[in-house]
Design a protein around this motif. Structure first.
Motif, mmCIF file in Angstrom:
data_model
loop_
_atom_site.group_PDB
_atom_site.id
_atom_site.type_symbol
_atom_site.label_atom_id
_atom_site.label_comp_id
_atom_site.label_asym_id
_atom_site.label_seq_id
_atom_site.Cartn_x
_atom_site.Cartn_y
_atom_site.Cartn_z
ATOM 1 N N LEU A 176 34.172 35.627 48.647
ATOM 2 C CA LEU A 176 35.474 35.317 48.053
ATOM 3 C C LEU A 176 35.647 33.808 47.895
ATOM 4 C CD1 LEU A 176 37.806 37.830 49.920
ATOM 5 C CD2 LEU A 176 37.175 37.875 47.502
ATOM 6 N N LYS A 177 35.274 33.072 48.930
ATOM 7 C CA LYS A 177 35.389 31.616 48.886
ATOM 8 C C LYS A 177 34.510 31.046 47.774
ATOM 9 C CE LYS A 177 34.878 27.546 51.812
ATOM 10 N NZ LYS A 177 34.492 27.056 53.146
ATOM 11 N N ALA A 178 33.264 31.515 47.694
ATOM 12 C CA ALA A 178 32.343 31.025 46.667
ATOM 13 C C ALA A 178 32.824 31.387 45.270
ATOM 14 C CB ALA A 178 30.943 31.594 46.903
ATOM 15 N N SER A 179 33.518 32.505 45.163
ATOM 16 C CA SER A 179 34.029 32.959 43.869
ATOM 17 C C SER A 179 35.405 32.393 43.550
ATOM 18 C CB SER A 179 34.109 34.486 43.849
ATOM 19 O OG SER A 179 32.850 35.042 44.046
ATOM 20 N N ARG A 180 35.940 31.637 44.517
ATOM 21 C CA ARG A 180 37.281 31.054 44.367
ATOM 22 C C ARG A 180 38.333 32.123 44.121
ATOM 23 N NH1 ARG A 180 35.506 25.891 40.772
ATOM 24 N NH2 ARG A 180 34.507 24.779 42.460
ATOM 25 N N MET A 181 38.194 33.215 44.849
ATOM 26 C CA MET A 181 39.147 34.304 44.728
ATOM 27 C C MET A 181 39.931 34.419 46.026
ATOM 28 S SD MET A 181 38.653 38.292 43.764
ATOM 29 C CE MET A 181 38.929 38.031 42.031
ATOM 30 N N THR A 182 41.202 34.700 45.882
ATOM 31 C CA THR A 182 42.048 34.888 47.055
ATOM 32 C C THR A 182 41.911 36.317 47.571
ATOM 33 O OG1 THR A 182 43.954 35.651 45.784
ATOM 34 C CG2 THR A 182 43.747 33.250 46.138
ATOM 35 N N VAL A 183 42.347 36.516 48.777
ATOM 36 C CA VAL A 183 42.361 37.858 49.353
ATOM 37 C C VAL A 183 43.265 38.753 48.524
ATOM 38 C CG1 VAL A 183 43.009 39.213 51.376
ATOM 39 C CG2 VAL A 183 41.876 37.016 51.658
ATOM 40 N N ASP A 184 44.422 38.240 48.147
ATOM 41 C CA ASP A 184 45.338 39.039 47.328
ATOM 42 C C ASP A 184 44.703 39.410 45.997
ATOM 43 O OD1 ASP A 184 47.303 39.054 49.266
ATOM 44 O OD2 ASP A 184 48.417 37.380 48.397
ATOM 45 N N GLY A 185 43.968 38.485 45.399
ATOM 46 C CA GLY A 185 43.277 38.776 44.144
ATOM 47 C C GLY A 185 42.237 39.871 44.319
ATOM 48 N N PHE A 186 41.495 39.815 45.424
ATOM 49 C CA PHE A 186 40.494 40.829 45.712
ATOM 50 C C PHE A 186 41.152 42.185 45.946
ATOM 51 C CE2 PHE A 186 37.590 42.975 48.779
ATOM 52 C CZ PHE A 186 36.526 43.157 47.916
ATOM 53 N N ARG A 187 42.230 42.183 46.713
ATOM 54 C CA ARG A 187 42.949 43.432 46.970
ATOM 55 C C ARG A 187 43.491 44.004 45.654
ATOM 56 N NH1 ARG A 187 44.158 44.662 52.131
ATOM 57 N NH2 ARG A 187 46.137 45.639 51.629
ATOM 58 N N SER A 188 43.935 43.142 44.761
ATOM 59 C CA SER A 188 44.424 43.582 43.456
ATOM 60 C C SER A 188 43.305 44.226 42.637
ATOM 61 C CB SER A 188 45.025 42.393 42.708
ATOM 62 O OG SER A 188 45.475 42.793 41.442
ATOM 63 N N LEU A 189 42.114 43.633 42.682
ATOM 64 C CA LEU A 189 40.960 44.233 42.000
ATOM 65 C C LEU A 189 40.673 45.633 42.539
ATOM 66 C CD1 LEU A 189 38.160 41.505 41.733
ATOM 67 C CD2 LEU A 189 39.206 42.766 39.868
ATOM 68 N N LEU A 190 40.683 45.748 43.861
ATOM 69 C CA LEU A 190 40.408 47.048 44.469
ATOM 70 C C LEU A 190 41.515 48.046 44.155
ATOM 71 C CD1 LEU A 190 38.934 46.007 47.931
ATOM 72 C CD2 LEU A 190 37.730 46.585 45.814
ATOM 73 N N ARG A 191 42.758 47.580 44.132
ATOM 74 C CA ARG A 191 43.884 48.450 43.779
ATOM 75 C C ARG A 191 43.715 48.964 42.351
ATOM 76 N NH1 ARG A 191 48.481 47.945 41.106
ATOM 77 N NH2 ARG A 191 50.201 49.308 41.696
ATOM 78 N N ASP A 192 43.319 48.071 41.428
ATOM 79 C CA ASP A 192 43.083 48.485 40.042
ATOM 80 C C ASP A 192 41.962 49.520 39.961
ATOM 81 O OD1 ASP A 192 45.101 46.858 39.118
ATOM 82 O OD2 ASP A 192 43.767 45.353 38.234
ATOM 83 N N ARG A 193 40.920 49.338 40.770
ATOM 84 C CA ARG A 193 39.820 50.307 40.791
ATOM 85 C C ARG A 193 40.339 51.676 41.226
ATOM 86 N NH1 ARG A 193 35.083 49.161 44.829
ATOM 87 N NH2 ARG A 193 34.578 47.542 43.342
ATOM 88 N N LEU A 194 41.177 51.699 42.263
ATOM 89 C CA LEU A 194 41.735 52.965 42.745
ATOM 90 C C LEU A 194 42.644 53.601 41.697
ATOM 91 C CD1 LEU A 194 42.507 51.937 46.435
ATOM 92 C CD2 LEU A 194 40.714 53.512 45.651
ATOM 93 N N ILE A 195 43.423 52.794 41.008
ATOM 94 C CA ILE A 195 44.293 53.304 39.937
ATOM 95 C C ILE A 195 43.437 53.916 38.833
ATOM 96 C CG2 ILE A 195 45.861 52.632 38.070
ATOM 97 C CD1 ILE A 195 47.082 50.587 40.053
ATOM 98 N N ALA A 196 42.375 53.215 38.431
ATOM 99 C CA ALA A 196 41.503 53.716 37.370
ATOM 100 C C ALA A 196 40.878 55.056 37.760
ATOM 101 C CB ALA A 196 40.417 52.694 37.040
ATOM 102 N N LYS A 197 40.438 55.169 39.013
ATOM 103 C CA LYS A 197 39.865 56.441 39.482
ATOM 104 C C LYS A 197 40.895 57.559 39.399
ATOM 105 C CE LYS A 197 36.431 54.661 42.729
ATOM 106 N NZ LYS A 197 36.064 54.529 44.156
ATOM 107 N N GLU A 198 42.103 57.264 39.852
ATOM 108 C CA GLU A 198 43.168 58.268 39.825
ATOM 109 C C GLU A 198 43.478 58.679 38.385
ATOM 110 O OE1 GLU A 198 46.144 60.937 40.688
ATOM 111 O OE2 GLU A 198 44.693 60.064 42.082
ATOM 112 N N LEU A 199 43.546 57.715 37.493
ATOM 113 C CA LEU A 199 43.842 58.019 36.094
ATOM 114 C C LEU A 199 42.724 58.837 35.460
ATOM 115 C CD1 LEU A 199 45.408 54.613 35.050
ATOM 116 C CD2 LEU A 199 46.602 56.789 35.350
ATOM 117 N N GLN A 200 41.482 58.534 35.806
ATOM 118 C CA GLN A 200 40.358 59.320 35.284
ATOM 119 C C GLN A 200 40.434 60.762 35.785
ATOM 120 O OE1 GLN A 200 37.197 56.791 36.642
ATOM 121 N NE2 GLN A 200 36.961 55.805 34.637
#
Length: 168
Positions: free
Chosen positions: A137-161
């Motif tokens: 995350l540090k190397a990618s300059r991503m925040t924890v909240d940003g990472f959690r948001s990515l994972l949340r979007d992944r879960l939403i996409a799975k549910e929608l599929q």
């Protein structure tokens, strides 16, 4: 123990995450540093930005596997890395389109589900080592909240599929 909330600092989140998820370990395997990530936009989908950091954090486990397979690098390593980067970006674009198109009615994802996904990511892509995720995350300059948001979007996409598959 009080549950973690999104408003706490990234350091507090990872300190708690490491304390809960990771038992103390002996020496850790040496890891190659990730190349510096540019700050910027990889794509725009329906007015929403997909950042280079988002692509980089999802690419990090793939890069690590390629680095193990091709320790000296080389043209095949670069070709596979670029191909993987395109695949990750396509996945993020497809996910955003899916979410925007089918988010009626809205999908609700509980914070506990997102936390479970964080733990799954650590287990599956970072050899169970939360420090490796934190470094990625540090190397990618991503925040924890940003990472959690990515994972949340992944879960939403799975549910929608799944919802879409049930309609057919």
């Amino acid at each position: 123990m009080k549950p973690l909330t999104a408003h706490r600092s990234s350091v507090s989140f990872f300190t708690a995450l490491i304390a809960v998820v990771m038992p103390p370990t002996a020496a850790l395997a040496e890891e190659k540093p990730n190349p510096k990530v540019e700050i910027g936009i990889s794509a725009k989908v329906n007015g929403r930005v997909i950042t280079k950091s988002e692509v980089a954090i999802l690419l990090a486990p793939i890069r690590a596997r390629l680095d193990e397979r091709f320790p000296e690098g080389g043209p095949e390593h670069e070709r596979l890395l670029k191909e993987s980067q395109k695949d990750v970006l396509k996945e993020l674009i497809d996910r955003r389109i899916l979410i925007d198109q089918f988010n009626q009615p809205p999908v609700q994802i509980a914070p506990e589900e997102v936390q479970a996904e964080v733990q799954r990511e650590i287990r599956d892509n970072y050899q169970g080592n939360a420090d490796k995720l934190r470094e990625a995350l540090k190397a990618s300059r991503m925040t924890v909240d940003g990472f959690r948001s990515l994972l949340r979007d992944r879960l939403i996409a799975k549910e929608l599929q799944m919802r879409q598959a049930k309609k057919k």
